[in-house]
Design a protein around this motif. Structure first.
Motif, mmCIF file in Angstrom:
data_model
loop_
_atom_site.group_PDB
_atom_site.id
_atom_site.type_symbol
_atom_site.label_atom_id
_atom_site.label_comp_id
_atom_site.label_asym_id
_atom_site.label_seq_id
_atom_site.Cartn_x
_atom_site.Cartn_y
_atom_site.Cartn_z
ATOM 1 N N UNK A 50 -3.874 22.927 52.358
ATOM 2 C CA UNK A 50 -3.739 23.373 53.746
ATOM 3 C C UNK A 50 -3.247 22.267 54.672
ATOM 4 N N UNK A 51 -2.952 21.103 54.124
ATOM 5 C CA UNK A 51 -2.498 19.965 54.929
ATOM 6 C C UNK A 51 -1.011 19.709 54.685
ATOM 7 N N UNK A 52 -0.307 19.292 55.740
ATOM 8 C CA UNK A 52 1.102 18.934 55.630
ATOM 9 C C UNK A 52 1.367 17.731 56.524
ATOM 10 N N UNK A 53 1.826 16.630 55.935
ATOM 11 C CA UNK A 53 2.171 15.457 56.728
ATOM 12 C C UNK A 53 3.243 15.795 57.765
ATOM 13 N N UNK A 54 4.236 16.558 57.348
ATOM 14 C CA UNK A 54 5.325 16.910 58.244
ATOM 15 C C UNK A 54 4.824 17.703 59.453
ATOM 16 N N UNK A 55 3.893 18.600 59.214
ATOM 17 C CA UNK A 55 3.397 19.465 60.280
ATOM 18 C C UNK A 55 2.419 18.750 61.195
ATOM 19 N N UNK A 56 1.467 18.036 60.603
ATOM 20 C CA UNK A 56 0.385 17.488 61.401
ATOM 21 C C UNK A 56 0.669 16.103 61.960
ATOM 22 N N UNK A 57 1.598 15.383 61.380
ATOM 23 C CA UNK A 57 1.849 14.014 61.830
ATOM 24 C C UNK A 57 3.123 13.872 62.644
ATOM 25 N N UNK B 146 -6.333 30.098 60.827
ATOM 26 C CA UNK B 146 -5.224 30.794 61.488
ATOM 27 C C UNK B 146 -5.409 30.798 63.001
ATOM 28 N N UNK B 147 -6.650 30.974 63.456
ATOM 29 C CA UNK B 147 -6.918 30.974 64.897
ATOM 30 C C UNK B 147 -6.674 29.599 65.509
ATOM 31 N N UNK B 148 -7.083 28.544 64.809
ATOM 32 C CA UNK B 148 -6.876 27.197 65.334
ATOM 33 C C UNK B 148 -5.384 26.862 65.424
ATOM 34 N N UNK B 149 -4.616 27.263 64.422
ATOM 35 C CA UNK B 149 -3.173 27.015 64.471
ATOM 36 C C UNK B 149 -2.499 27.816 65.579
ATOM 37 N N UNK C 168 -3.483 22.885 69.628
ATOM 38 C CA UNK C 168 -2.374 22.039 69.152
ATOM 39 C C UNK C 168 -2.535 21.682 67.680
ATOM 40 N N UNK C 169 -1.417 21.530 67.006
ATOM 41 C CA UNK C 169 -1.432 21.121 65.597
ATOM 42 C C UNK C 169 -1.566 19.609 65.555
ATOM 43 N N UNK C 170 -2.761 19.146 65.224
ATOM 44 C CA UNK C 170 -3.074 17.721 65.295
ATOM 45 C C UNK C 170 -4.086 17.383 64.205
ATOM 46 N N UNK C 171 -4.024 16.192 63.608
ATOM 47 C CA UNK C 171 -4.999 15.832 62.569
ATOM 48 C C UNK C 171 -6.441 15.941 63.041
ATOM 49 N N UNK C 172 -6.704 15.598 64.304
ATOM 50 C CA UNK C 172 -8.062 15.690 64.833
ATOM 51 C C UNK C 172 -8.558 17.132 64.819
#
Length: 211
Positions: free
Chosen positions: A201-208, A121-124, A128-132
Motif C-alpha cells: 500500500x506504499x509508493x515512494x513516487x506517490x507519498x514522497x 480509501x477515505x484518508x486518500x 493530503x497524501x503524505x508519509x505522516x
C-alpha cells in the motif's frame, strides 16, 4: 444471532478478494521486491498469536489481530485469503470449535482488514497524501479505530470478553486495540524507512513527491 450470519459475512468478504486474483501481486518469488517475506511472516506468526488464548488459561485473554498490518503489507485482496489461511492453521493447531475459529477469523481478521481498506480509501480521498498521514492515520490511529469497531461488532454478535463485566468490556476492548495500533504503526514506520517494498500500500513516487 442467526448462525448463518457469520459464515455468510466471511464469504461476502472472501469472494470479492479472490475475484481480484490477488496472487498476481506476488509476482516472481525471485524478485527482491516481492511480497514473499511479509506473506510468509503472516502465515507463520499470526496462527501462533491467534492460538495463544487457547493454549494459556488466564483471567483475561489479550487479543492480537495483526489484520491491519497484514493489509498494509499485502494489500486487501491478498490479505483476505492469507488471513483466511492463517485462521485455518489456527483452527488446526488448537482445540477451538468451528464456530470459535470462524469468529476469530471474521472479527480479528477479515472485518478489521476490510475496515482498514475503507479507512485507507477515505484518508486518500479527504486528506493530503503524505508519509505522516500514512504512518499515523493508517498505521497507529487507523488500526485502533478499525480493530475497536470490529470488536464492538463482535460483542454485539455475542462474542463477549470472559471474566469482564459488560460495562467495562468496551474500555478493555479500547485499550487492547491500542496495543495492536502501537505495534502496527511502529512496524509501518520501520518498513517505510527500511523495507518499503514490503508494503503493497506504499509508493515512494506517490507519498514522497511533495516531501
Amino acid at each position: 444471532m442467526d448462525p448463518l450470519l457469520e459464515p455468510l459475512l466471511a464469504v461476502l468478504i472472501l469472494l470479492p478478494a479472490l475475484w481480484m486474483r490477488p496472487w498476481r501481486l506476488l509476482g516472481s518469488w525471485a524478485q527482491p521486491g516481492s511480497l514473499q517475506a511479509p506473506l510468509l511472516a503472516s502465515l507463520t506468526l499470526l496462527p501462533l498469536l491467534w492460538a495463544l488464548p487457547h493454549w494459556h488459561a488466564v483471567p483475561l485473554h489479550l487479543q492480537w489481530s495483526g489484520a491491519c498490518l497484514v493489509t498494509l503489507c499485502l494489500g486487501w485482496p491478498l490479505a483476505v485469503p492469507v488471513l483466511t489461511l492463517a485462521g485455518g492453521i489456527t483452527w488446526a493447531i488448537t482445540d477451538a470449535t468451528a464456530r470459535q475459529a470462524l469468529a476469530l477469523l471474521l472479527w480479528q481478521g477479515l472485518v478489521p482488514a476490510t475496515f482498514a481498506l475503507l479507512l485507507g480509501a477515505a484518508l486518500r480521498r479527504w486528506l493530503p497524501i503524505h508519509p505522516f498521514i500514512y504512518i499515523l492515520g493508517r498505521g497507529f490511529v487507523g488500526t485502533v479505530v478499525c480493530l475497536f469497531a470490529s470488536t464492538l461488532l463482535a460483542q454485539a454478535a455475542g462474542h463477549t470478553l470472559a471474566n469482564v463485566q459488560p460495562e467495562l468490556s468496551r474500555v478493555a476492548l479500547w485499550l487492547m486495540a491500542w496495543g495492536d495500533g502501537f505495534i502496527t504503526g511502529l512496524l509501518a514506520a520501520i518498513f517505510v524507512a527500511y523495507r518499503p517494498h514490503w508494503l503493497a500500500t506504499w509508493s515512494d513516487t506517490l507519498y514522497l513527491k511533495n516531501c
